[in-house]
Design a protein around this motif. Structure first.
Motif, PDB file in Angstrom:
ATOM      1  N   ILE A  17      31.893  35.706  31.342  1.00 26.96           N
ATOM      2  CA  ILE A  17      30.906  36.632  31.903  1.00 26.96           C
ATOM      3  C   ILE A  17      29.672  36.694  31.015  1.00 26.96           C
ATOM      4  CG2 ILE A  17      30.423  39.064  32.344  1.00 26.96           C
ATOM      5  CD1 ILE A  17      33.149  39.388  33.512  1.00 26.96           C
TER       6      ILE A  17
ATOM      7  N   ASN B 131      37.562  41.936  37.158  1.00 30.91           N
ATOM      8  CA  ASN B 131      37.424  40.673  36.442  1.00 30.91           C
ATOM      9  C   ASN B 131      36.786  39.607  37.322  1.00 30.91           C
ATOM     10  OD1 ASN B 131      37.799  38.792  34.314  1.00 30.91           O
ATOM     11  ND2 ASN B 131      39.649  38.044  35.310  1.00 30.91           N
TER      12      ASN B 131
ATOM     13  N   MET C  81      32.755  38.271  37.353  1.00 35.22           N
ATOM     14  CA  MET C  81      32.386  36.892  37.065  1.00 35.22           C
ATOM     15  C   MET C  81      31.552  36.285  38.184  1.00 35.22           C
ATOM     16  SD  MET C  81      35.061  34.795  34.786  1.00 35.22           S
ATOM     17  CE  MET C  81      36.707  35.440  34.902  1.00 35.22           C
TER      18      MET C  81
ATOM     19  N   TYR D 110      37.524  31.555  39.699  1.00 35.86           N
ATOM     20  CA  TYR D 110      37.734  32.762  38.912  1.00 35.86           C
ATOM     21  C   TYR D 110      38.887  33.593  39.473  1.00 35.86           C
ATOM     22  CZ  TYR D 110      33.246  31.434  36.941  1.00 35.86           C
ATOM     23  OH  TYR D 110      32.241  30.742  36.323  1.00 35.86           O
TER      24      TYR D 110
END
Length: 486
Positions: free
Chosen positions: A25, A345, A349, A448
């Motif tokens: 990130i 998460n 990303m 991701y």
């Protein structure tokens, strides 16, 4: 100058995440921001980022609600029979588990959506890898490569883009490519067999009973990740014990190449390991099994038929699944909170990747890089433009989005090929061979989802997968040439 800076930006990003100097990130945001300033366009950074975020916002929304949906399906036990069935078929043999991963990913890829494929594959296979102490990067690598080959389906995206860009019929591009793609898929299965044999040699066998009963103390424990720690392996049952590798990674057979083989016992207790097969978890809804199965089938069918935009379908599906399975408001909040880590998460990303793609496109780096590569083709290679296109599709689809490659670069390659009598159909078919590698690109949001759900570092996945995915793409290209398709 933009060409050099573009390649430098991509190289810097890859080096930093593969050496774990920065998180994905942070690297996706800070590296392009610095390079945007370096090319003298810092004042436009905000516009580039907003444009990139706008393009990827629907994808982020889809992933957020898809993670919640499939997370709920895992909680209520939809995939438990699949996991148990695969485990019994595999007989706790690591080789069969890896091959099973490739087969499952290939089958689920028929829906044409990489994110869904990875969610279902990881949901089904993750508990097996954790329980057997297997390397999770093997799972992510095999799944991504199998999905990359299958991503060439006409409804998967690349074939439709190639047909649109060159004004061709998608069937004329795809149908002749089937033999070459079949060879590529067989190669992925063979690769899974070889990697599985290596995993079997490393950790040995567990009996079926041993595999079905959670035993946290036999999980692989990695000490000193990236340092001088020693990885102690899980007991291998009949096949012996796992090897010990230096630098904090197990893998005697692989020379320590396969990091993060399994989590610790604490991770098991946190619900990250064998939870998918826990027959006593409070979230199970056996009486609603067929409702949940039917809802999932309807959802996937609606997605394939494009009845509604995919983000809308998953939004509706997640809301319906939560309401029916957990009518109590407190339970709904608990389920959402349980999957909030994955949601944050992955969506984080995706939005960070919007900065990378926004700067890469907005500054003109992508166009200059593509023009330089096309211009670097020797004049004598003109009659072999199909081969050149196939080779270029590997790095270009890895460092660029499919839209950028198929709508920006492919027409230029096709025009150069036409000047030497090369059919646009051959150029279009050759452009598909890089998809096995493309699916592990840092510009693909679905990857991701894969590494996030599998709890694998993106750098570890990249380091392990790129070479095998590139080799798979070259096998497809060689098969296409051998069959006279390209």
């Amino acid at each position: 100058m933009l060409t050099i800076l573009g390649f430098a930006m991509i190289a810097t990003f890859l080096v930093l995440i593969m050496t774990k100097k920065m998180s994905p990130i942070a690297a996706l945001v800070l590296i392009p921001a610095l390079f945007c300033v370096a090319v003298g366009q810092g004042a436009q950074l905000g516009d580039y980022v907003i444009e990139g975020v706008g393009k990827l916002a629907p994808t982020a929304a889809m992933l957020m609600f898809a993670i919640v949906y499939f997370g709920v399906m895992i909680d209520v036990g939809l995939f438990d029979p699949i996991v148990r069935g695969i485990l019994r078929f595999c007989k706790a043999d690591p080789m069969r588990v890896v091959v099973g991963t490739a087969v499952l990913a290939a089958i689920v890829s028929l829906d044409g959506d990489g994110s869904t494929t990875f969610m279902i594959t990881v949901s089904a296979m993750y508990p097996l890898y954790k329980r057997l102490g297997m390397s999770l990067v093997v799972m992510t690598g095999v799944a991504a490569t199998a999905n990359g080959v299958m991503n060439t389906l006409p409804w998967g995206g690349p074939t439709a883009r190639a047909a649109t860009a060159l004004k061709l019929d998608a069937a004329d591009i795809f149908v002749p490519m089937i033999p070459a793609l079949a060879v590529g898929l067989l190669f992925v299965f063979a690769l899974a067999y070889v990697l599985g044999r290596r995993e079997r040699k490393r950790i040995g066998y567990l009996s079926l009973d041993e595999a079905l009963v959670p035993q946290a103390e036999s999980e692989t424990v990695l000490v000193g990740a990236g340092g001088n720690g020693v990885g102690t392996g899980a007991k291998g049952g009949k096949g012996g014990k796992a090897g010990k590798g230096a630098n904090g990674a197990t893998g005697a057979a692989s020379g320590g190449e396969l990091p993060e083989a399994a989590g610790t016992g604490a991770d098991e207790e946190a619900g990250g390991g064998f939870q998918g097969l826990d027959p006593n978890r409070a979230t199970l809804r056996p009486k609603l099994y067929w409702f949940n199965a039917g809802l999932t089938v309807v959802l996937l069918a609606a997605m394939i038929m494009e009845l509604l935009p995919i983000p809308v379908l998953f939004l509706l599906g997640a809301a319906l699944a939560l309401t029916v399975n957990f009518p109590n408001m407190g339970e709904q909040k608990a389920r959402i909170a349980a999957h909030a880590d994955n949601v944050l998460n992955v969506s984080g990303m995706v939005f960070a990747a919007a900065v990378f793609t926004g700067v890469l496109t907005g500054t003109g780096m992508v166009k200059h890089m593509a023009d330089w590569l096309v211009g670097a083709i020797p004049e004598g290679m003109g009659p072999h433009m199909a081969l050149v296109t196939g080779v270029l599709s590997l790095p270009l689809t890895y460092f660029m989005s499919n839209d950028g490659f198929y709508f920006g670069v492919l027409p230029v390659l096709a025009e150069a090929g036409a000047a030497h009598g090369v059919s646009p159909l051959e150029i279009a078919r050759a452009s598909l061979v890089g998809q096995a590698l493309h699916m592990s690109s840092p510009l693909v949001p679905a990857v991701y989802v894969l590494v996030g759900m599998a709890k694998v570092e993106f750098g570890d996945h990249t380091r392990f997968t790129v070479k095998w995915a590139a080799l798979t793409s070259l096998v497809v290209l060689a098969a296409g040439i051998l069959f006279g398709i390209i």
